[in-house]
Design a protein around this motif. Structure first.
Motif, mmCIF file in Angstrom:
data_model
loop_
_atom_site.group_PDB
_atom_site.id
_atom_site.type_symbol
_atom_site.label_atom_id
_atom_site.label_comp_id
_atom_site.label_asym_id
_atom_site.label_seq_id
_atom_site.Cartn_x
_atom_site.Cartn_y
_atom_site.Cartn_z
ATOM 1 N N SER A 86 0.982 -1.180 0.024
ATOM 2 C CA SER A 86 0.109 0.050 0.035
ATOM 3 C C SER A 86 0.806 1.252 -0.050
ATOM 4 O O SER A 86 2.151 1.218 0.373
ATOM 5 N N LYS A 87 0.396 2.374 -0.578
ATOM 6 C CA LYS A 87 1.005 3.580 -0.466
ATOM 7 C C LYS A 87 1.533 4.059 0.920
ATOM 8 O O LYS A 87 2.822 4.606 0.946
ATOM 9 N N PRO A 88 0.693 4.030 1.848
ATOM 10 C CA PRO A 88 1.200 4.633 3.138
ATOM 11 C C PRO A 88 2.201 3.868 3.617
ATOM 12 O O PRO A 88 3.229 4.408 4.258
ATOM 13 N N PHE A 89 2.182 2.367 3.683
ATOM 14 C CA PHE A 89 3.165 1.699 4.252
ATOM 15 C C PHE A 89 4.726 1.784 3.543
ATOM 16 O O PHE A 89 5.546 1.964 4.119
ATOM 17 N N LYS A 90 4.644 1.873 1.995
ATOM 18 C CA LYS A 90 5.981 2.065 1.427
ATOM 19 C C LYS A 90 6.376 3.283 1.800
ATOM 20 O O LYS A 90 7.736 3.742 1.704
ATOM 21 N N MET A 91 5.524 4.257 1.839
ATOM 22 C CA MET A 91 6.144 5.731 2.210
ATOM 23 C C MET A 91 6.824 5.967 3.559
ATOM 24 O O MET A 91 7.800 6.473 3.619
ATOM 25 N N LEU A 92 6.110 4.931 4.391
ATOM 26 C CA LEU A 92 6.645 5.067 5.868
ATOM 27 C C LEU A 92 7.931 4.210 5.868
ATOM 28 O O LEU A 92 8.662 4.723 6.691
ATOM 29 N N LEU A 93 8.037 3.151 5.186
ATOM 30 C CA LEU A 93 9.110 2.517 5.290
ATOM 31 C C LEU A 93 10.346 2.838 4.447
ATOM 32 O O LEU A 93 11.632 2.799 4.660
ATOM 33 N N GLY A 94 9.949 3.633 3.319
ATOM 34 C CA GLY A 94 11.197 4.113 2.443
ATOM 35 C C GLY A 94 11.629 2.939 1.688
ATOM 36 O O GLY A 94 12.473 3.026 0.793
ATOM 37 N N THR A 95 11.042 1.681 1.611
ATOM 38 C CA THR A 95 11.505 0.533 0.886
ATOM 39 C C THR A 95 10.473 0.229 -0.406
ATOM 40 O O THR A 95 9.209 0.616 0.043
ATOM 41 N N ALA A 96 10.381 -0.493 -1.003
ATOM 42 C CA ALA A 96 9.936 -1.268 -2.123
ATOM 43 C C ALA A 96 8.529 -2.056 -1.792
ATOM 44 O O ALA A 96 7.477 -2.360 -2.337
ATOM 45 N N GLY A 97 8.668 -2.784 -0.402
ATOM 46 C CA GLY A 97 7.434 -3.381 -0.077
ATOM 47 C C GLY A 97 7.385 -4.626 -0.745
ATOM 48 O O GLY A 97 6.321 -5.286 -0.387
ATOM 49 N N ASN A 98 8.364 -4.913 -1.629
ATOM 50 C CA ASN A 98 7.954 -6.222 -2.440
ATOM 51 C C ASN A 98 8.134 -7.531 -1.621
ATOM 52 O O ASN A 98 9.020 -7.724 -0.453
ATOM 53 N N LEU A 99 7.824 -8.631 -2.181
ATOM 54 C CA LEU A 99 7.639 -9.948 -1.657
ATOM 55 C C LEU A 99 7.462 -11.041 -2.798
ATOM 56 O O LEU A 99 7.165 -10.588 -3.989
ATOM 57 N N SER A 100 7.944 -12.088 -2.413
ATOM 58 C CA SER A 100 7.306 -13.086 -3.547
ATOM 59 C C SER A 100 6.212 -13.732 -2.995
ATOM 60 O O SER A 100 5.923 -13.636 -1.831
ATOM 61 N N TRP A 101 5.427 -14.204 -4.110
ATOM 62 C CA TRP A 101 4.189 -14.899 -3.170
ATOM 63 C C TRP A 101 3.667 -16.082 -4.268
ATOM 64 O O TRP A 101 4.154 -16.125 -5.395
ATOM 65 N N ARG A 102 2.593 -16.735 -3.544
ATOM 66 C CA ARG A 102 2.104 -17.703 -4.481
ATOM 67 C C ARG A 102 0.549 -18.014 -3.959
ATOM 68 O O ARG A 102 0.302 -18.207 -2.843
ATOM 69 N N GLU A 103 -0.324 -17.725 -4.787
ATOM 70 C CA GLU A 103 -1.764 -17.969 -4.604
ATOM 71 C C GLU A 103 -1.885 -19.352 -4.290
ATOM 72 O O GLU A 103 -1.976 -20.227 -5.495
ATOM 73 N N SER A 104 -2.340 -19.768 -3.110
ATOM 74 C CA SER A 104 -2.282 -21.335 -3.000
ATOM 75 C C SER A 104 -3.188 -21.604 -1.916
ATOM 76 O O SER A 104 -3.876 -20.641 -1.230
ATOM 77 N N LYS A 105 -3.392 -22.571 -1.322
ATOM 78 C CA LYS A 105 -4.082 -22.958 -0.279
ATOM 79 C C LYS A 105 -3.140 -23.660 0.727
ATOM 80 O O LYS A 105 -3.484 -24.662 1.572
ATOM 81 N N ASP A 106 -1.947 -23.300 0.608
ATOM 82 C CA ASP A 106 -0.912 -23.658 1.875
ATOM 83 C C ASP A 106 -1.509 -23.454 3.081
ATOM 84 O O ASP A 106 -2.129 -22.424 3.616
ATOM 85 N N PHE A 107 -1.001 -24.646 3.904
ATOM 86 C CA PHE A 107 -1.238 -24.462 5.323
ATOM 87 C C PHE A 107 -0.136 -23.752 5.796
ATOM 88 O O PHE A 107 1.014 -23.714 5.341
#
Lengths: 239, 239, 239, 239
Positions: free
Chosen positions: A104-125
């Motif tokens: 989100s915009k506020p989170f990235k503005m506050l952290l100063g980083t890209a806030g990126n991550l890797s993900w997989r839409e899954s039904k993992d436990f």
């Protein structure tokens, strides 16, 4: 009384059948409901449908802790609303970013980083490990919380080294994630908490609720300034 | 030249058939071997069998980086040897604690914590996630390292919040662990690295070797003092 | 009720006329007096003159926060007493190290560093700057506290990078010092606070008293364990 | 070769006689000159007068370390230029913010804080204390650097707790300041360094030059990515 505003973009609940079924009145309502059980917390909600996203100066002035859930519509939040949130945090307002609010915009503005991550839409436990019990946010939280299904979030997670790492997520698909992290920005405290995909009943889990209740109290302002200033100070030395 | 001393208690290699088969000359020899491939590193080894554990003042004075592997015989290392190591780190010597060295005397003295963790002797598969590529220790290390079998280490891990968290371990049995962490104590840099159970061929893995090689260079002293002093300074103000 | 034990070596008060005049019943008594004004704090004192320094297992079990003042007699505190304090902090007890306790056995054991600093016994004026107001320890503390005379402490100060730097001291002789720092070790919180030379009336300053009162509440245990254990966990994965 | 771009707003040098006298070709030229003495550094300069501030995608792609000096014209730097700098740092470019760049757009975007501080335009003497010698940035830097005149900067300084605090400034007027701080944002390293008021000859001081030379090498990228991505990863668990 701690005055909490729960903000939700409120998009998936209207377009995704599974999400709608789980959260017929929106995730913000589900979160507001369990927070309202607490005697020291009073809750207000706002969404993208409200004018100025429901995040006016007036609302922020009367908010001790802002909780943010966003995902599909980050770009629909106007920059000036995000700046308003950022400045309120600088002045002392607490901020809790849930799940995909990492982008989100506020989170990235506050952290100063890209806030990126890797993900997989899954039904993992997911098994969410408590890294320490000696923190107000993990009080009365078990050694780990098990979630039958969660979206997989994976490292690297584009955040600065957190002040405190409180939870690490383990996913059955083979990933790990820094799922609970605290940060400070000027007078304001921030907590990021990973669980809460829109098509899973995560916010009905009692332990997840406990973490969010604890976090609300933890990020409540210790000190709130009118605004962050740059004072020109007179010569102060004793002579 | 970076002068490395690899210390190993050298106990399991003499009592456990599997360990002996894997590391016939000891884990210290296996570690020394791959470090010796590097042109800028010269390696010396020492074990519990040596007088004063092979960790004399003279040895430490000529050591830039000390690597430590211990498990069954932590209590056999005399306190004065551990203090000697601690003081050398304060003066600037680098220190790399491997696997069960989390519970060694020098590591606990340097961190000031109990170094405790949960564990399960198992043959779990471990996937070791690289949290950031932007660090000298993770240079040319893949996104994750897979180890067919490792002993499961689990949170909570009794360490102070690390300066930098570089690796998180994922275990097939359902646990996570802060597997690679840096710390500083006075002039010395410290790296803790979890992989390396004595009955698995972990130290023959090329990526594990790469991490240890990188870490040796990273913890090499920037500044080394004769001793940490408490100077009484004269009045220094301009008047 | 927060149960505080104030420990003082109680040496200078018996040998130095100026100190005796300022603190006729010892600095521990002066500190206990102002803490006792608080309704939520109950205070106990102990000194080097007590058996086992007054720091028995029983005393620590009934102590939420231990305050420590030592200087001339650090070496007279038995190692087993220091270890007892260290372990109690690991279990969750709060610890406040005052002034020259930077060189006390428990503080150095907990930090893992040499605790060294530079100093000048002087009558320098000190202005102690509050680095942030947004912390429970600095609540209702002014922008800076002025002390007519304090012993000059100077950098480098041999501590790990603090979790939070709350105060920096400015001395008229030209030095600076990280005067207020927080750390965590296992379950326990630690606060180091520089002011309090034995021949100056520092502990009668209302702002210094306020900081110490705030710190007592801040380091009060969130979670206290019986002991720090190394549990062997059963295989816990869902299958 | 480390490719450095020195950016300066280049305003005071054209309007202030004292500044013009000291830095006839601009502070960027003075900084470029001493950096160019180093065999491993090649320097390029850019100012507000250049198109797009001289900070195009092309320039950033060919810059390992960007040094920034701004004060009177922060608002004249377009947001898109600041965003470009921020993103380049996320990808790995090093960034050194000098003096009043604490209030520049790129610095505040990267830190996520207000960057505020207190100040007094004065001719105070500053003694800049080196907090540790065990860091590449403080290599061969004395225990303290004395500057006959500097503008007074004072706490509170609105930055997140730095990863490493390397310098603290002492001012004759009675103030202190966290004058040298490192941060990381995604792949990029950041160094803030306080000295360098436009009407004092600070950048001709050999020790100040040494710190900046060291800092250039320290923030040089370890790892540079094309861009920060959000990869959707396939199911990776072994089965």
């Amino acid at each position: 009384m701690i005055r909490v505003t729960v903000w939700n973009e409120f998009v998936h609940e209207k377009s995704n059948a599974k999400c709608k079924e789980l959260y017929p009145f929106g995730m913000h309502k589900a979160i507001a409901d369990f927070l309202s059980e607490e005697e020291d917390i009073v809750v207000h909600t706002a969404t993208l449908d409200d004018e100025e996203c429901g995040i006016t100066e007036e609302v922020l002035k009367n908010t001790d802790v802002l909780i943010w859930w966003g995902h599909a519509a980050h770009h629909k939040v106007p920059d000036e609303v995000a700046v308003r949130v950022r400045d309120a945090v600088h002045n002392g307002m607490g901020f809790i970013a849930l799940h995909s609010a990492h982008n989100s915009k506020p989170f990235k503005m506050l952290l100063g980083t890209a806030g990126n991550l890797s993900w997989r839409e899954s039904k993992d436990f997911e098994r969410l490990w408590t890294i320490t019990h000696a923190h107000p946010i993990t009080a009365d939280v078990p050694d780990y919380i098990e979630l039958e299904m969660e979206e997989t979030y994976a490292e690297p997670f584009g955040i600065p080294e957190p002040d405190e790492l409180l939870f690490i997520g383990w996913y059955s698909g083979g990933e790990v994630f820094r799922s609970g992290c605290t940060f400070k920005r000027n007078n304001g405290k921030i907590f990021y908490f990973q669980p809460g995909h829109e098509t899973f009943p995560t916010y009905y889990n009692e332990h997840i609720q406990k973490v969010i209740k604890n976090a609300v109290r933890y990020v409540t302002p210790v000190y709130r300034s009118e605004k962050i200033e740059f004072p020109n100070i007179p010569k102060t030395n004793k002579e």
